[in-house]
Design a protein around this motif. Structure first.
Motif, PDB file in Angstrom:
ATOM      1  N   VAL A 199       5.557  31.801 -42.921  1.00 10.41           N
ATOM      2  CA  VAL A 199       6.601  30.755 -44.553  1.00 10.41           C
ATOM      3  C   VAL A 199       7.453  30.151 -43.352  1.00 10.41           C
ATOM      4  O   VAL A 199       7.391  29.189 -43.292  1.00 10.41           O
ATOM      5  CB  VAL A 199       7.709  31.310 -45.417  1.00 10.41           C
ATOM      6  N   VAL A 231      -0.435  28.883 -45.901  1.00 16.38           N
ATOM      7  CA  VAL A 231       1.235  28.598 -46.460  1.00 16.38           C
ATOM      8  C   VAL A 231       1.288  27.353 -45.500  1.00 16.38           C
ATOM      9  O   VAL A 231       1.971  26.663 -45.899  1.00 16.38           O
ATOM     10  CB  VAL A 231       2.366  29.695 -45.688  1.00 16.38           C
ATOM     11  N   MET A 288      -7.634  26.640 -53.401  1.00 16.28           N
ATOM     12  CA  MET A 288      -7.521  27.988 -54.147  1.00 16.28           C
ATOM     13  C   MET A 288      -6.275  28.230 -54.955  1.00 16.28           C
ATOM     14  O   MET A 288      -6.365  28.339 -55.981  1.00 16.28           O
ATOM     15  CB  MET A 288      -8.496  28.535 -53.903  1.00 16.28           C
ATOM     16  N   PHE A 289      -5.400  27.825 -54.159  1.00 17.02           N
ATOM     17  CA  PHE A 289      -3.909  28.322 -54.365  1.00 17.02           C
ATOM     18  C   PHE A 289      -3.283  26.943 -55.904  1.00 17.02           C
ATOM     19  O   PHE A 289      -2.809  27.731 -56.416  1.00 17.02           O
ATOM     20  CB  PHE A 289      -2.606  27.744 -53.155  1.00 17.02           C
ATOM     21  N   ILE A 325      -5.287  28.118 -58.453  1.00 21.19           N
ATOM     22  CA  ILE A 325      -4.958  29.535 -59.745  1.00 21.19           C
ATOM     23  C   ILE A 325      -3.845  28.795 -59.852  1.00 21.19           C
ATOM     24  O   ILE A 325      -3.622  29.620 -61.727  1.00 21.19           O
ATOM     25  CB  ILE A 325      -4.778  30.590 -58.442  1.00 21.19           C
ATOM     26  N   ARG A 326      -2.369  28.366 -59.453  1.00 21.75           N
ATOM     27  CA  ARG A 326      -1.920  27.905 -59.627  1.00 21.75           C
ATOM     28  C   ARG A 326      -1.679  27.386 -61.307  1.00 21.75           C
ATOM     29  O   ARG A 326      -1.229  27.633 -62.378  1.00 21.75           O
ATOM     30  CB  ARG A 326      -0.626  27.281 -58.898  1.00 21.75           C
ATOM     31  N   LEU A 343      -6.720  34.360 -51.031  1.00 23.70           N
ATOM     32  CA  LEU A 343      -7.084  33.531 -52.112  1.00 23.70           C
ATOM     33  C   LEU A 343      -8.164  34.489 -53.416  1.00 23.70           C
ATOM     34  O   LEU A 343      -7.890  34.668 -54.273  1.00 23.70           O
ATOM     35  CB  LEU A 343      -6.912  32.830 -51.884  1.00 23.70           C
ATOM     36  N   TYR A 369       3.929  35.696 -48.872  1.00 24.12           N
ATOM     37  CA  TYR A 369       5.535  34.509 -50.126  1.00 24.12           C
ATOM     38  C   TYR A 369       3.346  34.530 -51.032  1.00 24.12           C
ATOM     39  O   TYR A 369       4.530  34.487 -51.900  1.00 24.12           O
ATOM     40  CB  TYR A 369       5.023  33.859 -49.422  1.00 24.12           C
ATOM     41  N   ILE A 370       2.201  34.428 -50.672  1.00 23.71           N
ATOM     42  CA  ILE A 370       1.093  33.976 -51.578  1.00 23.71           C
ATOM     43  C   ILE A 370       1.304  35.080 -53.192  1.00 23.71           C
ATOM     44  O   ILE A 370       0.759  34.517 -53.971  1.00 23.71           O
ATOM     45  CB  ILE A 370       0.047  33.438 -50.742  1.00 23.71           C
ATOM     46  N   ALA A 393       3.876  35.173 -55.424  1.00 17.85           N
ATOM     47  CA  ALA A 393       4.418  33.638 -55.453  1.00 17.85           C
ATOM     48  C   ALA A 393       3.149  33.626 -56.939  1.00 17.85           C
ATOM     49  O   ALA A 393       3.595  33.189 -58.003  1.00 17.85           O
ATOM     50  CB  ALA A 393       3.930  32.371 -54.746  1.00 17.85           C
ATOM     51  N   LEU A 394       1.655  34.617 -56.610  1.00 12.86           N
ATOM     52  CA  LEU A 394       1.068  33.907 -57.427  1.00 12.86           C
ATOM     53  C   LEU A 394       0.903  34.942 -58.747  1.00 12.86           C
ATOM     54  O   LEU A 394      -0.056  34.862 -59.659  1.00 12.86           O
ATOM     55  CB  LEU A 394      -0.596  34.029 -56.589  1.00 12.86           C
TER      56      LEU A 394
END
Lengths: 291, 419
Positions: free
Chosen positions: A120, A212, A229-230, A233-234, B247, B355-356, B359-360
C-alpha cells in the motif's frame, strides 16, 4: 521410512505426522479445488451444491467487455513489466556478482526492498509521484510500477544463478577468439537461461497478481484482471468470478509447470549426478579400492 | 611477485605493467558498475524517490504559511501567552484580503480545522466579512468579523502552524497532540484510534506468524525427510496455492466459509452446531485466509534448513540412549531455529503490510494499518495522516527487514524460489 522394528511410539509418531500433514495439504489445496468446479455450475449463485454443468459463466466472462478488457490489459501490462524487470535486473545482477565495492550489501538490500515494503505504501507513493507527471491512469505508469515490484525476484534468482556460473568459460571463449557479445549469447546466456526464465516467471506472476498498486494507479480503462476481480468480490459476487478465477488458476498452473521444466533442465546443465554418472563414479571408486 | 617487478617487465618508455593492470581493472570495474546503474536509477525514480516524497508529507505543513505569509512570520516570534499585538492583527487583515477567493485559504482552513473543530468556518467567515474601515484598528475589525479571534487559543493554533514543518501528523498517528501551551499530551479520547490500529496490526501479524510456523514445521519436516519422489509432488501442492492469485483464494474462502457454505452445512448436518457459525467477514476468516497465503513463505525456509540437517545426529542421540522425543527436542529442534527465525520473520514482515485480505474478508474491526493509509488517500485526501501512518508502518517493517537481512542475508528473502 518406517522400519519393521519400529517401536509403537515411533509408529504412532510416523502415522500422526502423515495425517497431520495430509490435513495441512488439504487446507492448502482445497480452496483452489473448490472454486474451479463452481465456474461450471448452472446456478447463478456462487454456492454449493452444484445444480448442473454449464459453460454459461465462461460465455459471460468472454462475452463481457469489462472482463475481456481486463484480461487484455493484464496480457499487455504483465509481459512488458516483466521485460523491463528482467532486462534491468539481469544486467544489474551480472554487475553485482562480478564486482565488489563498499556498500554492496546495502545496495542489494535496497534493490530487494520493494518486496518487503508494504505494498500500500509503494502504491500510494507511486501514485503521488506519478500523478503530476501524467503517468497515473496510463499504461506506461502501470508497466513501470509493476516492473519495480518484479525487480527483486529477478535480482535474487539471477544473483543465485550467476554465483554458480563458472567465469572461466567466458575466459575460455575469449581466448578462442569470440568477442564479448558472441560470448554472451553463445556461452553465458544458454547457461544462465534457467535463472533468467525463473526470474521472469516470478516477475510475471507478481505483476499478473498485482491489485494494490493498480488500485491506486489505474483508471477504469487500465483495469487488470485481479483489479476487476477485486471489484467483483466487493460489489456482487457472481459465478463469473469463479470463471475468472479458473482462468487465473490455469495461468498459475502453466507457470508452475514451466518452472519445473526449467529446474530440471538447469539440473541437467549443471551436471548434477545422473544415475549413469553415479554408476560410473561408483565403479571408478571400486577400482581404486581394489587397486 | 618478482616477475611483475617494474624494472623487469617494462620496456623502456612504456607504462609500467602494474599501472597498466590497475588501469585495466579499474575499467572493468567501471564497466560492471555501469551495468548496475540502469537498475539503480530505475528504482531510485520509481521507488525510492516516491517513498521519500510520501514520507515528506508526514512533516510537510505548507498550507497556513502559504495562505497567511505575513501573519505566520510575525507569529513565529510571538510569546504565545497573551493575545498578539496590533501589528499581527494588521498583518492578518492584509493576508486575508490578499487570500480572498484564493484556494490556498480553503486549504489553510481545512488544515486548521484538524487542530480545532470549527476553525474552518471561523477562518472562512472572517475572510468573507472582514472590512477594515478607515481609522478603525485591525484588531477591532477582526474581532467584529468573528469574536473567536479574541481567544488566545485561536492564535495558538495558528502559531503552531506558522512553520512549514509540523509534528502534528506523526503525533496524531501515535494518539498524541501538541497542547495550546506547546507541550505534548494525549489526544482527545474520541480521536485516539491509531495506537489501537497499530497494536492490532502487530497482534494479528503475531497470531498469523505463530499459526503459520506451527503448521509449516511438520509439513517442512515431512518434506525434508521423505524420499525425493514423493516430496516433489508434495512440494508442488505447497507451491500451487502460492502461485495462485490472492483474489482467487479470497473468493474461494468466501465460498467455503459463508453461512450456507460446505463447512457450515457439514457442521450443521453432523449435528455439531445448531446454527451456522460466523466463519468469514470476521477475525477468524482473515486469519484463515492470511495463514493460507503466507504458509508457503514459512514452509520454504524451514524446508531448506531441515534439508541440510543430517539424520545421523538424531540417530546418534538415540543410539546413545536418549528417548526419541528428547533427541528431537534437544538435537533436531535447535538445528532448525535459523529456519524458524527466517520463516517467522518473513511471514511477520509480509503480514504487517496486509491490505487486500482484511479488506475483503474482515469487518471494520479487522482492518490493519495499510487499510487506513489507503482510507486517508481515497476517502479524505488527507496526505499528512496517510504519510504519517506510512512512516510508522515503514519504520517497523524496515527494522525487521534489517534484522532479517543481517541474520539471513538479503538474497534469502527469495526462499520462495524453486530449490
Amino acid at each position: 521410512m518406517l522400519q519393521p522394528y519400529a517401536s509403537p511410539v515411533e509408529r504412532v509418531w510416523y502415522y500422526s505426522l502423515r495425517v497431520l500433514c495430509g490435513l495441512i495439504i488439504v487446507f492448502l489445496v482445497v480452496p483452489i479445488l473448490v472454486i474451479v468446479p463452481l465456474s461450471f455450475n448452472a446456478d447463478s449463485i456462487l454456492m454449493y451444491p452444484m445444480s448442473g454443468f454449464s459453460w454459461r459463466w465462461y460465455h459471460e466472462f468472454f462475452g463481457s467487455v469489462t472482463w475481456t478488457n481486463a484480461l487484455k490489459n493484464s496480457l499487455i501490462i504483465s509481459p512488458l513489466a516483466t521485460l523491463v524487470a528482467v532486462v534491468l535486473g539481469t544486467l544489474a545482477s551480472i554487475g553485482l556478482v562480478r564486482v565488489n565495492f563498499p556498500g554492496k550489501a546495502l545496495l542489494i538490500s535496497v534493490l530487494i526492498s520493494p518486496m518487503v515494503v508494504p505494498v500500500v505504501i509503494a502504491g500510494v507513493a507511486v501514485y503521488l509521484f506519478f500523478a503530476p507527471l501524467g503517468l497515473s491512469g496510463s499504461y506506461l505508469g502501470l508497466i513501470l510500477a509493476h516492473a519495480m515490484l518484479g525487480v527483486p525476484f529477478v535480482i535474487t534468482t539471477m544473483t543465485a544463478t550467476l554465483q554458480q556460473f563458472d567465469y572461466n568459460l567466458v575466459r575460455a571463449s575469449a581466448s578462442l577468439g569470440a568477442d564479448p557479445i558472441k560470448t554472451f549469447f553463445k556461452v553465458t546466456l544458454p547457461l544462465v537461461a534457467p535463472g533468467v526464465i525463473s526470474g521472469a516467471l516470478f516477475a510475471f506472476a507478481t505483476s499478473f497478481d498485482e491489485v494494490v498498486v493498480t488500485l491506486f494507479l489505474a483508471s477504469p480503462e487500465q483495469r487488470t484482471l485481479p483489479r476487476q476481480m477485486f471489484s467483483g468480490i466487493r460489489e456482487n459476487i457472481s459465478p463469473t468470478i469463479a470463471a475468472a478465477a479458473t482462468v487465473l488458476v490455469a495461468v498459475a498452473t502453466l507457470l508452475l509447470l514451466v518452472l519445473e521444466l526449467v529446474r530440471r533442465r538447469s539440473e541437467r546443465l549443471r551436471g548434477a549426478p545422473t544415475p549413469i554418472a553415479k554408476s560410473v563414479r561408483r565403479s571408478f571408486l571400486k577400482k581404486r579400492i581394489e587397486a | 611477485m618478482t616477475a611483475l617487478d617494474d624494472t623487469q617487465a617494462t620496456a623502456p618508455g612504456s607504462v609500467p605493467l602494474r599501472v597498466q593492470l590497475r588501469r585495466a581493472e579499474r575499467i572493468t570495474k567501471l564497466k560492471y558498475l555501469g551495468l548496475i546503474a540502469p537498475l539503480a536509477i530505475f528504482l531510485a525514480v520509481t521507488f525510492l524517490w516516491p517513498i521519500g516524497a510520501l514520507l515528506w508529507h508526514s512533516v510537510d505543513n505548507p498550507e497556513v504559511v502559504e495562505a497567511l505569509p505575513e501573519t505566520t512570520k510575525l507569529l513565529r516570534s510571538w510569546d504565545r501567552k497573551a493575545l498578539p499585538d496590533e501589528a499581527v492583527f494588521a498583518a492578518f487583515a492584509r493576508d486575508l484580503a490578499a487570500a480572498h477567493g484564493n484556494p490556498a485559504l480553503a486549504g489553510a482552513a481545512k488544515r486548521l480545522n484538524m487542530e480545532r473543530s470549527g476553525f474552518r468556518s471561523q477562518l472562512m467567515n472572517t475572510g468573507r466579512k472582514l472590512r477594515v474601515e478607515a481609522g478603525q484598528s485591525a484588531k477591532a475589525a477582526v474581532l467584529a468579523a468573528d469574536a473567536r479571534w479574541g481567544e488566545v487559543s485561536s492564535w495558538q493554533a495558528l502559531a503552531r502552524n506558522s512553520t512549514p514543518f509540523t509534528a502534528f501528523y506523526l503525533l496524531a498517528a501515535l494518539d498524541h497532540k501538541i497542547a495550546d501551551d506547546g507541550s505534548i499530551v494525549h489526544a482527545d479520547p474520541d480521536q485516539t484510534i491509531y495506537v489501537e490500529i497499530l497494536l492490532r496490526t502487530l497482534w494479528m501479524s503475531v497470531i498469523v506468524t505463530l499459526i503459520s510456523l506451527a503448521l509449516a514445521y511438520p509439513l517442512a519436516y515431512l518434506l525434508a525427510t521423505i524420499p525425493s519422489k514423493s516430496s516433489n509432488l508434495l512440494m508442488i501442492m505447497v507451491l500451487l496455492p502460492f502461485w495462485t492469485s490472492v483474489l482467487v483464494r479470497v473468493a474461494a474462502w468466501i465460498v467455503l466459509l459463508q453461512n450456507e457454505g460446505p463447512i457450515n452445512r457439514a457442521l450443521v448436518g453432523l449435528g455439531i452446531v445448531d446454527e451456522p457459525l460466523q466463519l468469514v467477514f470476521n477475525r477468524l476468516g482473515v486469519y484463515i485466509a492470511m495463514v493460507h497465503i503466507l504458509l508457503p513463505f514459512a514452509v520454504l525456509p524451514l524446508y531448506s534448513v531441515m534439508k541440510g540437517i543430517s539424520p545421523s545426529y538424531v540417530r546418534a542421540a538415540v543410539s546413545l540412549g536418549s528417548p526419541p522425543f528428547r533427541s528431537f527436542w534437544k538435537i533436531y529442534f535447535p538445528l532448525t531455529l535459523p529456519g524458524i527465525g527466517a520463516g517467522g520473520l518473513l511471514v511477520f514482515i509480509l503480514s504487517m503490510g496486509y491490505y487486500i485480505t482484511p479488506a475483503l474478508l474482515g469487518s471494520p474491526r479487522e482492518q490493519m494499518a495499510s487499510y487506513f493509509v489507503a482510507f486517508y488517500v481515497n476517502e479524505t485526501t488527507n496526505w499528512g495522516m496517510a504519510a504519517a501512518l506510512s512512516t510508522i508502518l515503514l519504520a517497523a517493517t524496515l527494522v525487521l527487514y534489517i534484522i532479517y537481512s543481517r541474520y539471513f542475508g538479503p538474497a534469502r528473502v527469495n526462499q520462495v524460489a524453486p530449490r
